[in-house]
Design an enzyme around this catalytic site. Structure first.
Site, mmCIF file in Angstrom:
data_model
loop_
_atom_site.group_PDB
_atom_site.id
_atom_site.type_symbol
_atom_site.label_atom_id
_atom_site.label_comp_id
_atom_site.label_asym_id
_atom_site.label_seq_id
_atom_site.Cartn_x
_atom_site.Cartn_y
_atom_site.Cartn_z
ATOM 1 N N TRP A 70 0.759 -1.152 0.088
ATOM 2 C CA TRP A 70 0.050 0.063 0.086
ATOM 3 C C TRP A 70 0.808 1.379 -0.017
ATOM 4 C CZ3 TRP A 70 -4.258 -1.037 -1.892
ATOM 5 C CH2 TRP A 70 -4.978 -2.251 -1.389
ATOM 6 N N ASP A 110 -1.337 6.737 5.917
ATOM 7 C CA ASP A 110 -2.315 5.825 5.677
ATOM 8 C C ASP A 110 -2.505 4.850 6.890
ATOM 9 O OD1 ASP A 110 -4.120 3.920 4.708
ATOM 10 O OD2 ASP A 110 -2.663 3.304 2.750
ATOM 11 N N LYS A 122 -11.750 -1.670 7.662
ATOM 12 C CA LYS A 122 -10.878 -2.674 8.475
ATOM 13 C C LYS A 122 -11.309 -2.338 10.004
ATOM 14 C CE LYS A 122 -8.085 -3.190 4.696
ATOM 15 N NZ LYS A 122 -7.502 -2.324 3.628
HETATM 16 C C1 LIG Z 1 -6.948 -1.979 2.552
HETATM 17 C C2 LIG Z 1 -5.992 -0.947 2.535
HETATM 18 C C3 LIG Z 1 -6.100 0.036 1.471
HETATM 19 C C4 LIG Z 1 -6.750 0.109 0.318
HETATM 20 O O1 LIG Z 1 -8.012 0.584 0.761
HETATM 21 P P1 LIG Z 1 -9.311 0.776 -0.195
HETATM 22 O O2 LIG Z 1 -10.361 1.376 0.653
HETATM 23 O O3 LIG Z 1 -9.750 -0.340 -0.918
HETATM 24 O O4 LIG Z 1 -8.805 1.802 -1.244
HETATM 25 C C5 LIG Z 1 -4.948 1.048 1.600
HETATM 26 N N1 LIG Z 1 -4.154 1.278 2.634
HETATM 27 C C6 LIG Z 1 -4.073 0.177 3.422
HETATM 28 C C7 LIG Z 1 -2.920 0.290 4.448
HETATM 29 C C8 LIG Z 1 -5.036 -0.852 3.496
HETATM 30 O O5 LIG Z 1 -5.159 -1.671 4.678
#
Ligand SMILES: *Cc1c(COP(=O)(O)O)cnc(C)c1O
Length: 361
Positions: free
Chosen positions: A102, A172, A196
């Protein structure tokens, strides 16, 4: 029908109490005579949900006064573009730390729109650890340093955040927001897809410092503009009402359960149960992450061979534990144990691991 233990990486488990609350008011939301699913986003009932969700996130994360919380669409992936488009002026640049898939995606996307540098990477070690402070070479005056707080796929996590003096962090936090207390003032922007740790899929929370809303370039798409969304309290266009409503309920659930201090404590306990089982297995289970980089949200490990890994997943599924197959870039097993995964699920999994090992070694 019995509910089973859900170790899915995302969308992921939601608190049972929240699901029951949603069920109980699904047909008649707060005496309105209609479902929240049918409500106008301009109705007072929904506006209350929207502002309550922002207030609760601020309260739980102790977000300073000079920040806003926005509820946006397009997932964290959209933020990979929105962050550089909004924050990096033409003559400026930003730095990225690469700790997994990511983080790499965020960097690759930013590269399309702005001058960005990859200033550290643990790719050579298949992202099994977070880089040490002395491996991170911040350039001169970046607008921000971007990092991924918890690497969902590889199972590593920043234990403490680095300090770059005056240079703010953009993070993020999709897979560990609200799992522990943080010092928001170190960050100019935090983003997190909800699916999540915060709620269902469909909404992304963005926590942004107000001064960054001042100088956004004129030529970026309206829907990506933080200033537009802030000015309109995340109601510029039709928001993902149901997802925001559920985020609000998840935040209330966290508050009712002792807020982040209590959540963090139980998350520590949950992760320790599984890591201890790995560490006491005499090498039968091998963790992917280096010990001091271990994630408390996603636990990644291998078994002696792939056939055993397949058998492990199959047997666990039979016993009511799903979502344990690892991502293909690591292989093996991944147990995602976000806030909503009960302690009982982790106990059951760690017991299962011991029995499985006894039967198969
Ligand atoms: C799941 C995840 C993403 C992707 O998220 P989307 O909402 O599917 O775009 C990005 N960064 C991290 C750390 C993730 O766990």
């Amino acid at each position: 029908m019995e509910r089973i233990y859900n170790f899915n990486p995302g969308p992921a488990a939601l608190p049972l109490a929240v699901l029951e609350e949603v069920q109980s008011e699904l047909l008649n939301f707060k005496g309105s005579g209609i479902s929240i699913l049918e409500s106008s986003h301009r109705a007072k009932e929904y506006e209350a949900v929207n502002s309550e969700a922002e207030a609760l996130i601020k309260e739980l994360l102790a977000v300073p006064e000079n920040y806003r919380v926005l509820f946006l669409q397009g997932g964290a992936n959209t933020q990979f573009a929105a962050v550089p488009l909004n924050l990096i002026a033409p003559e400026k640049h930003a730095d990225y730390i690469l700790t997994g898939t990511w983080a790499q995606k965020a960097y690759d996307e930013a590269k399309k729109f702005a001058a960005v540098n990859a200033i550290a990477s643990t790719k050579e070690e298949n992202f099994s650890r977070i880089p040490a402070m002395d491996e991170i070479k911040v350039t001169e005056n970046p607008v921000y340093v971007h990092l991924c707080s918890n690497n969902t796929i590889f199972g590593t996590q920043w234990q403490t955040y680095p300090d770059f003096g005056n240079i703010p962090i953009v993070a993020d936090m999709s897979s560990d927001i609200m799992s522990r207390s943080i010092d928001v003032s170190k960050f100019s922007l935090i983003y997190a897809g909800a699916q999540k740790n915060l709620g269902p899929a469909g909404v992304t929370a963005v926590i942004i410092r107000n001064d960054l809303l001042e100088n956004i370039p004129a030529n970026i798409p309206t829907m990506l503009r933080y200033d537009i969304h802030a000015k309109n309290n995340s109601l510029y266009n039709t928001p993902p009402c149901f997802a925001v409503y559920m985020v609000n309920l998840v935040c209330k659930w966290i508050k009712n359960n002792g807020s982040l201090a209590a959540v963090e404590k139980i998350n520590d306990e949950k992760a320790a149960l599984i890591y201890n089982t790995i560490d006491n297995s005499g090498g039968f289970y091998k963790g992917h992450a280096v010990k001091d980089s271990r994630s408390k949200m996603n636990i990644t490990f291998r078994l002696p061979d792939e056939d055993l890994e397949k058998a492990f997943v199959a047997e666990a599924t039979k016993q009511g534990m799903i979502g344990l197959k690892g991502h293909r870039s690591v292989g093996g097993i991944r147990a995602s144990i976000y806030n909503a995964t009960p302690l009982e699920a982790c106990k059951t999994l760690s017991e299962f691991m011991k029995v499985f090992q006894d039967k198969n070694c």
